[in-house]
Motif scaffolding. Structure first.
Motif, PDB file in Angstrom:
ATOM      1  N   ALA A 185     -69.436 -63.231 -84.829  1.00 47.93           N
ATOM      2  CA  ALA A 185     -69.236 -62.025 -84.019  1.00 47.93           C
ATOM      3  C   ALA A 185     -67.771 -61.600 -83.988  1.00 47.93           C
ATOM      4  O   ALA A 185     -67.385 -60.751 -83.177  1.00 47.93           O
ATOM      5  N   GLU A 186     -66.946 -62.201 -84.883  1.00 46.96           N
ATOM      6  CA  GLU A 186     -65.521 -61.870 -84.988  1.00 46.96           C
ATOM      7  C   GLU A 186     -64.739 -62.242 -83.740  1.00 46.96           C
ATOM      8  O   GLU A 186     -63.678 -61.665 -83.470  1.00 46.96           O
ATOM      9  N   GLU A 187     -65.232 -63.196 -82.986  1.00 39.94           N
ATOM     10  CA  GLU A 187     -64.475 -63.705 -81.852  1.00 39.94           C
ATOM     11  C   GLU A 187     -63.617 -64.884 -82.317  1.00 39.94           C
ATOM     12  O   GLU A 187     -64.010 -65.647 -83.196  1.00 39.94           O
ATOM     13  N   VAL A 188     -62.464 -65.041 -81.710  1.00 40.24           N
ATOM     14  CA  VAL A 188     -61.536 -66.090 -82.113  1.00 40.24           C
ATOM     15  C   VAL A 188     -61.863 -67.389 -81.375  1.00 40.24           C
ATOM     16  O   VAL A 188     -61.992 -67.410 -80.147  1.00 40.24           O
TER      17      VAL A 188
END
Length: 357
Positions: A151-154
């Motif tokens: 989800a493109e979360e770091v």
């Protein structure tokens, strides 16, 4: 059962699968896809080692696609034999679970073993497997690292690596098992005895490597695991036990195909897209599909400990129970159990023997 033979207690869910033409690497026989009925195949998960027992053999039957649970194979006669004909029997202690007598024996490096199973008058056996010596682990270490989720979360966390080499050049194929352990500390215990728990998990990811084709028999920076700051693992104290074994090309090919077929689950008994034959067969019918592998391993291990102070530069989530109150709560008795009882999160109050004081 000792840590050195923990076999990642795995969910056993084999499926009836679509036929796919596939040629196995190395010594594993080819599968031509002509036979499509793999329901009710014998499934074997078995290993012995040079570490203290007892050792276990898990027997079950494969089920059709969509079936939730496997069917344990009960009433079998199980024995591990040597070339000299010595039989070490296994006793059924639970449906489909057979254990050796830990006080009687352990595997010896340089000795060849074979697994023999009798089920309703049908005899199954493995190929003869040599318990080969394993080189020592050079080091287990970690590096701070950020990664992105789907989800493109770091994610903030650590990557763990292993280095090894074999100066005797006795093996070019390696396999690792990783066992995590960690402390669970909750924020507002009502009872101080429920403040700290301990939990553990054996990685289901298949970890193998080969130095075949390399100029030196050296494994460098092989990644074993990535642990983020989410959850409890790095919140207080974390440990990773790495168990290393030398395997042969046949076993390496087998585990490579299992890994490729089921990369995310990494388990022999999760749903496979095609039947992957191992080193076990019906002595009266070579065409019968038998699933699983009999492993004979020597084990070298190394443990690493990591404290919260060691990874203080990582980004950790804020205290989860602060969201219940605007600031520290006036009385922990009014908090949900997840904030006051470490056993709520699945941990045990018993501290592991290897845990530092």
């Amino acid at each position: 059962m000792s840590e050195a033979i923990v076999s990642a207690y795995i969910s056993r869910k084999l499926a009836l699968v679509l036929p796919i033409v596939f040629i196995f690497e190395g010594c594993i026989e080819s599968f031509d896809g002509k036979s499509t009925d793999y329901e009710n195949s014998l499934v074997v998960d078995a290993a012995i080692s040079d570490q203290p027992g007892p050792y276990q053999v898990l027997l079950s039957r494969s089920r059709p696609f969509g079936t939730a649970n496997s069917l344990p194979q009960t009433g079998a006669s199980v024995c591990v034999t040597t070339l000299e004909g010595v039989c070490y029997p296994f006793k059924e202690v639970a449906p489909g679970k057979y254990l050796s007598d830990s006080a009687e024996w352990r595997g010896q490096p340089g000795t060849t073993y074979k697994l023999e199973i009798d089920v309703n008058g049908i005899h199954f056996e493995s190929s003869e497997e040599l318990l080969r010596s394993t080189p020592a682990i050079d080091s287990v270490y970690y590096e701070l690292e950020e990664r992105y989720t789907d989800a493109e979360e770091v994610l903030s966390g650590i990557a763990l690596f292993v280095d090894t080499h074999d100066e005797n050049n006795s093996t070019k194929f390696y396999k690792w098992t990783s066992i995590e352990s960690w402390e669970i500390k909750i924020e507002y215990p009502i009872d101080f005895n429920l403040w700290k728990c301990y939990d553990s998990d054996t990685s289901k990811i298949i970890q193998i490597a080969t130095t075949r084709g390399l100029s030196k028999n050296v494994v460098s920076r092989h990644e074993l695991n990535y642990v983020s700051t989410e959850g409890f693992r790095l919140g207080s104290y974390y440990s990773l036990l790495v168990q290393q074994s030398a395997i042969d090309q046949k076993a390496y090919s087998y585990w490579s195909e299992i890994k490729q077929s089921n990369e995310m689950a990494g388990s022999l008994f999760d749903i496979q897209h095609y039947p992957i034959r191992g080193n076990i067969y019906n002595t009266s019918d070579a065409e019968e599909v038998v699933l699983g592998y009999f492993e004979v391993l020597s084990i070298q291990d190394k443990r690493i400990f990591i404290s919260r102070r060691d990874v203080k530069d990582l980004n950790f989530p804020g205290p989860s129970c602060y969201s219940v109150w605007d600031g520290p709560p006036p009385d922990p008795r009014f908090l949900p159990r997840r904030c006051t009882d470490c056993t709520y999160h699945g941990g045990s109050l018993k501290k592991p023997d290897f845990w530092p004081n």
